[in-house]
Structure formats: structure tokens, C-alpha cells
Design an enzyme around this catalytic site. Structure first.
Site, PDB file in Angstrom:
ATOM      1  N   GLN A 173       0.842  -1.198   0.000  1.00 13.97           N
ATOM      2  CA  GLN A 173       0.000   0.000   0.000  1.00 13.97           C
ATOM      3  C   GLN A 173       0.882   1.254   0.000  1.00 13.97           C
ATOM      4  OE1 GLN A 173      -2.284   2.498  -0.371  1.00 13.97           O
ATOM      5  NE2 GLN A 173      -3.796   1.156   0.605  1.00 13.97           N
ATOM      6  N   ARG A 189      -0.051   4.373   0.170  1.00 18.04           N
ATOM      7  CA  ARG A 189      -0.551   5.441   1.030  1.00 18.04           C
ATOM      8  C   ARG A 189      -0.067   5.199   2.458  1.00 18.04           C
ATOM      9  NH1 ARG A 189      -6.700   6.427   0.516  1.00 18.04           N
ATOM     10  NH2 ARG A 189      -6.701   4.242   1.099  1.00 18.04           N
ATOM     11  N   SER A 205     -21.122   6.277   8.051  1.00 18.30           N
ATOM     12  CA  SER A 205     -21.909   5.764   6.926  1.00 18.30           C
ATOM     13  C   SER A 205     -22.100   4.252   7.040  1.00 18.30           C
ATOM     14  CB  SER A 205     -21.205   6.106   5.608  1.00 18.30           C
ATOM     15  OG  SER A 205     -21.871   5.516   4.509  1.00 18.30           O
ATOM     16  N   GLU A 218      -8.796  -0.776   2.300  1.00 19.97           N
ATOM     17  CA  GLU A 218      -8.229  -0.556   3.632  1.00 19.97           C
ATOM     18  C   GLU A 218      -8.991   0.518   4.401  1.00 19.97           C
ATOM     19  OE1 GLU A 218      -3.972   0.320   5.896  1.00 19.97           O
ATOM     20  OE2 GLU A 218      -3.961  -0.362   3.811  1.00 19.97           O
ATOM     21  N   ARG A 219      -9.532   1.515   3.708  1.00 18.74           N
ATOM     22  CA  ARG A 219     -10.313   2.541   4.403  1.00 18.74           C
ATOM     23  C   ARG A 219     -11.568   1.927   5.022  1.00 18.74           C
ATOM     24  NH1 ARG A 219     -12.762   6.058   1.865  1.00 18.74           N
ATOM     25  NH2 ARG A 219     -12.709   7.786   3.343  1.00 18.74           N
ATOM     26  N   ARG A 220     -12.228   1.029   4.279  1.00 16.87           N
ATOM     27  CA  ARG A 220     -13.418   0.352   4.818  1.00 16.87           C
ATOM     28  C   ARG A 220     -13.044  -0.512   6.027  1.00 16.87           C
ATOM     29  NH1 ARG A 220     -14.936  -2.242  -0.680  1.00 16.87           N
ATOM     30  NH2 ARG A 220     -13.057  -1.128  -1.327  1.00 16.87           N
ATOM     31  N   GLU A 265      -4.839   1.832  -8.129  1.00 17.39           N
ATOM     32  CA  GLU A 265      -6.115   2.152  -7.498  1.00 17.39           C
ATOM     33  C   GLU A 265      -6.048   3.508  -6.797  1.00 17.39           C
ATOM     34  OE1 GLU A 265      -9.247   0.317  -4.247  1.00 17.39           O
ATOM     35  OE2 GLU A 265      -7.103   0.052  -3.991  1.00 17.39           O
ATOM     36  N   ASN A 266      -4.971   3.739  -6.045  1.00 19.42           N
ATOM     37  CA  ASN A 266      -4.846   4.989  -5.302  1.00 19.42           C
ATOM     38  C   ASN A 266      -4.572   6.176  -6.210  1.00 19.42           C
ATOM     39  OD1 ASN A 266      -4.987   4.588  -2.239  1.00 19.42           O
ATOM     40  ND2 ASN A 266      -3.718   2.887  -2.870  1.00 19.42           N
ATOM     41  N   ARG A 285      -7.640   7.293  -8.017  1.00 20.08           N
ATOM     42  CA  ARG A 285      -8.595   7.963  -7.134  1.00 20.08           C
ATOM     43  C   ARG A 285      -7.992   9.210  -6.483  1.00 20.08           C
ATOM     44  NH1 ARG A 285     -11.098   2.618  -4.051  1.00 20.08           N
ATOM     45  NH2 ARG A 285     -11.919   1.635  -5.919  1.00 20.08           N
TER      46      ARG A 285
END
Length: 284
Positions: free
Chosen positions: A38, A40, A54, A79-81, A112-113, A116
């Protein structure tokens, strides 16, 4: 391990999609670990908390994607989820298990990152360099893989040459990519750091910083000593001219302290053969 990655975006991004044949399972959060590839490195707490709120209201709308590893599962996408689910105190999360290689995982995580726009400039630079090093890619090959121009790749990789303090400014967003590009050409790390700090303090635009860089470069050029060329010996000039007429090519005589060398320049193999014949004829 293969030294080349897949076929690029079209080949990789479908691996992130979920179709009817994929089985959605519930995996304990305790069995999950983040993707080591990852790129990030920072996650915004406010953004994670908003996502957690949410999830509490609507649940996990889209399962995360994982792969099986030695001890549990590794997160490929989501990973955020996963982090938001931890905030919610959930015990499990919906997931789809995929079979993916290290190569695919690393490139998917970056693409992906980047697509986005979740990464800061330094994270992108580090991720690009990691792909190049891990899989022996050229900048051109990486350009094709991630769907970016070669100049885009090169500009980000140059950020890695900045002093560490300045890298942190770019990473935190206190210095923009444009500001970094304006100062990265300077050779002196102290000057780079000083101008970066001034740009932040004075809130300079990129244009204003470029003007300051130009002023500094002009001052540096003025301080450089002007080297005076040595006047060539007229006798050496005459000899070079005579030899040029004989061998019909450029001739340079370099000498110092009664020692030196004679250089005859050739511009093709045929030209070399011609000179060798002339030299052999003069010697014999």
C-alpha cells in the site's frame, strides 16, 4: 518471480471488480492485515470517521478484496473500509477472496490509489520507485503500466532527490508539487531547504518561487570565475595545420613540459583505414 508486470490498467483493474461468480464471505477483522505494498502512508482521521458513520447507518455496501496469506488474509483493496469498520467496533467484514501475485498486488495498490487521487506527491514518487526497483522496469515501461506519460513519471521520481525536510513539506502538503519542481534543479541542498521554508513562510506562488530561484542562479553565475583560455604556441598551430594538410583530418597536438601527444580524428571505419594506410606508408 517474473521481472515484468502484467499488461497494464486493462489487465489489472478487472481484478478489483466483483462478479456473480465471486463468493462474498465474512472475515474476522482480527484475521486481516494491511497490504504491505500500500503506497498510502497516511489516512485522514476525519475521512475514516465519516466513512465509519456511513457504515453504521448503511453497512458495507461493497465488499473489500483480500487474498489468502500464511496467517489469515491480506487486504488488496478496501483498507479505508477496514479501518472504518474497526472504528465501528465490528467483528467481521464482507470480503471477496482473490488469487493474486505479489506483482499484481503491488501494481493494483498503486493504480487504485493514483486513479482515485488518494496519494500525496511523495507517496506517488516512492511507489513509482518501488515498482521500478522491485520489477526492474524502465521509466517507459512504468509509464505504459500506470497509464501516465514518461515526463509525469520522471517529475515525480525527481522529488526523491529533495532534502528530507523538504520531502516532508511536500508529503504534508505545505509545499505543492509545483513549488517542489521549481527548486529541485538547484544543486545546493541548503539553498533548496532555505527557499522551501521561505516559500511556505511568505506564501509564495509557484511563479514567485521560480523568480527567486532565477535570482539565486544569476547570483551564482556571477560568482563563478571566468577561466581564461591559454594562448596557443604559434609553432604548435603551424604544425597542426601542416599535419591537417597531409592527413586531411582534424589534428590536435597537446604538450606540456616537453612531452605530449598527437591526435588524429577519424569519422568512420573507412576514414580510419585511410589514416592507417597513410601512417604505415610514412613509417615504412
Amino acid at each position: 518471480m517474473s521481472k515484468r508486470l502484467g499488461k497494464g490498467l486493462d489487465a489489472l483493474l478487472p481484478a478489483l471488480s466483483i462478479n456473480e461468480d465471486d463468493k462474498v464471505v465474512e472475515i474476522p477483522l482480527s484475521q486481516l492485515r494491511p497490504n504491505p505494498y500500500q503506497p498510502r502512508r497516511t489516512f485522514n482521521d476525519d475521512s475514516i470517521n465519516e466513512l465509519a458513520a456511513s457504515i453504521q447507518q448503511h453497512g458495507i455496501i461493497q465488499p473489500i478484496i483480500v487474498r489468502t496469506v500464511l496467517k489469515g488474509y491480506e487486504i488488496i483493496a478496501g483498507e479505508r473500509r477496514y479501518r472504518a469498520s474497526q472504528v465501528c467496533g465490528m467483528a467481521t467484514i464482507s470480503a471477496v477472496v482473490k488469487k493474486l501475485s505479489d506483482q499484481q498486488v503491488m501494481e493494483i495498490a498503486l493504480i487504485e490509489n493514483v486513479q482515485r487521487e488518494d496519494l500525496n506527491a511523495m507517496e506517488i514518487a516512492v511507489a513509482y520507485q518501488a515498482l521500478i526497483d522491485q520489477f526492474s522496469l524502465t521509466q517507459e515501461e512504468l509509464s505504459a503500466k500506470v497509464g501516465k506519460s514518461r515526463s509525469h513519471i520522471a517529475n515525480f521520481l525527481r522529488l526523491l532527490n529533495l532534502p528530507e525536510d523538504v520531502k516532508q513539506y511536500v508529503s504534508r502538503g505545505t509545499l505543492s508539487m509545483g513549488h517542489a519542481k521549481a527548486i529541485i534543479g538547484l544543486k545546493d541542498p541548503k539553498s533548496i531547504k532555505a527557499l522551501a521554508e521561505l516559500a511556505i513562510k511568505e506564501q509564495w506562488s509557484v511563479r514567485e518561487l521560480e523568480e527567486e530561484v532565477k535570482k539565486l542562479e544569476d547570483k551564482t553565475d556571477q560568482k563563478k570565475p571566468v577561466l581564461k583560455s591559454k594562448k596557443k604556441d604559434p609553432y604548435i598551430n603551424q604544425l597542426e595545420e601542416s599535419l591537417r594538410e597531409v592527413y586531411r583530418t582534424t589534428v590536435k597536438i597537446k604538450h606540456s613540459n616537453n612531452k605530449g601527444k598527437i591526435e588524429l580524428l577519424y569519422y568512420s571505419k573507412d576514414d580510419l583505414d585511410r589514416l592507417l594506410e597513410l601512417l604505415q606508408g610514412k613509417i615504412s
